[in-house]
Design an enzyme around this catalytic site. Sequence first.
Site, PDB file in Angstrom:
ATOM      1  N   HIS A  20       0.779  -1.269  -0.056  1.00 38.69           N
ATOM      2  CA  HIS A  20      -0.157   0.015  -0.047  1.00 38.69           C
ATOM      3  C   HIS A  20       0.880   1.261   0.095  1.00 38.69           C
ATOM      4  CE1 HIS A  20      -3.439   2.488   0.500  1.00 38.69           C
ATOM      5  NE2 HIS A  20      -2.872   2.852   1.554  1.00 38.69           N
ATOM      6  N   ASP A  22      -5.725  -8.726   5.802  1.00 37.68           N
ATOM      7  CA  ASP A  22      -6.888  -9.602   6.354  1.00 37.68           C
ATOM      8  C   ASP A  22      -8.214  -9.146   5.635  1.00 37.68           C
ATOM      9  OD1 ASP A  22      -7.724  -7.076   7.262  1.00 37.68           O
ATOM     10  OD2 ASP A  22      -6.935  -7.405   9.378  1.00 37.68           O
ATOM     11  N   ALA A  23      -9.252  -9.272   5.976  1.00 36.36           N
ATOM     12  CA  ALA A  23     -10.483  -8.953   4.908  1.00 36.36           C
ATOM     13  C   ALA A  23     -10.898  -7.499   5.025  1.00 36.36           C
ATOM     14  CB  ALA A  23     -11.662  -9.807   5.352  1.00 36.36           C
TER      15      ALA A  23
HETATM   16  C1  GAR Z   1       0.883   0.711  -5.762  1.00 43.21           C
HETATM   17  O1  GAR Z   1       1.184   1.903  -5.371  1.00 43.21           O
HETATM   18  C2  GAR Z   1       0.162  -0.143  -4.735  1.00 43.21           C
HETATM   19  O2  GAR Z   1       0.632   0.094  -3.408  1.00 43.21           O
HETATM   20  C3  GAR Z   1      -1.306   0.493  -4.916  1.00 43.21           C
HETATM   21  O3  GAR Z   1      -1.439   0.541  -6.442  1.00 43.21           O
HETATM   22  C4  GAR Z   1      -0.329   0.766  -6.932  1.00 43.21           C
HETATM   23  C5  GAR Z   1      -0.071  -0.118  -7.982  1.00 43.21           C
HETATM   24  O4  GAR Z   1       0.904   0.199  -9.035  1.00 43.21           O
HETATM   25  N1  GAR Z   1      -2.476  -0.236  -4.144  1.00 43.21           N
HETATM   26  C6  GAR Z   1      -3.090   0.371  -3.530  1.00 43.21           C
HETATM   27  O5  GAR Z   1      -3.615   1.612  -3.209  1.00 43.21           O
HETATM   28  C7  GAR Z   1      -4.065  -0.571  -2.716  1.00 43.21           C
HETATM   29  N2  GAR Z   1      -4.895   0.049  -1.792  1.00 43.21           N
HETATM   30  P1  GAR Z   1       1.354  -0.753 -10.244  1.00 43.21           P
HETATM   31  O6  GAR Z   1       0.213  -1.495 -10.765  1.00 43.21           O
HETATM   32  O7  GAR Z   1       2.190   0.220 -11.165  1.00 43.21           O
HETATM   33  O8  GAR Z   1       2.263  -1.730  -9.643  1.00 43.21           O
END
Ligand code: GAR
Length: 193
Positions: free
Chosen positions: A108, A140-141
């Site tokens: 995240h 987790d969920a």
């Molecule tokens: C990443 O920064 C990941 O942490 C985020 O989406 C991006 C995906 O980048 N995830 C979230 O925000 C989950 N809540 P990518 O598709 O270029 O790897």
Amino acid sequence: MRIVVLVSGTGSNLQAVIDAVAAGTLGVNIVAVGADRPNTGGVERAAAAGIETFVVNFKDFANRGDWDAALLAAVERYEPDYVVSSGFMRIVAPSFINAFPRRYVNTHPALLPSFPGAHGVRDALAYGVKFTGCTVHFADAGVDTGPIITQRAVEVLPEDTEETLHERIKVQERLALIDVLDQLAATVADSPA
Ligand code: GAR
């Protein structure tokens, strides 16, 4: 260590994992990459690297429970040691978490528990924090909840936009994810067959 990676977007963090495996610096086997929607960059990157892919399109299912069951079945088929949510923008069902207890890893782009959800970078910037970062945790969920494995801090610069800040966070996120996978691979290698 067998891993299945789940994506919803461009998959640039997945690409870093693919590259580390190809370079021989990360000893994991990416047995499949799955997505919750068609035409994701993540699935395209995996296919280009010769990795098996699957799509369990959320929109193809009449109800949430059917999609949950289909996702679980699709992932279980590959018998992964760990499942990695790398920009997978869906909350999985408790049945999924129960199938992979402490074996479902999420990344995240914020220092959890601050700024969970789909807009962690935007929300941190809007709040005006001076440092944010990334978190790798056992999911987790809940929405970006579960035991934290590691975090890395990133300074917010006065001129930052959501895009520039997210790019700097992703640099740290990739390092953190690869590091965590390396540590988990060591524990899998140590455990009795
Ligand atoms: C990443 O920064 C990941 O942490 C985020 O989406 C991006 C995906 O980048 N995830 C979230 O925000 C989950 N809540 P990518 O598709 O270029 O790897």
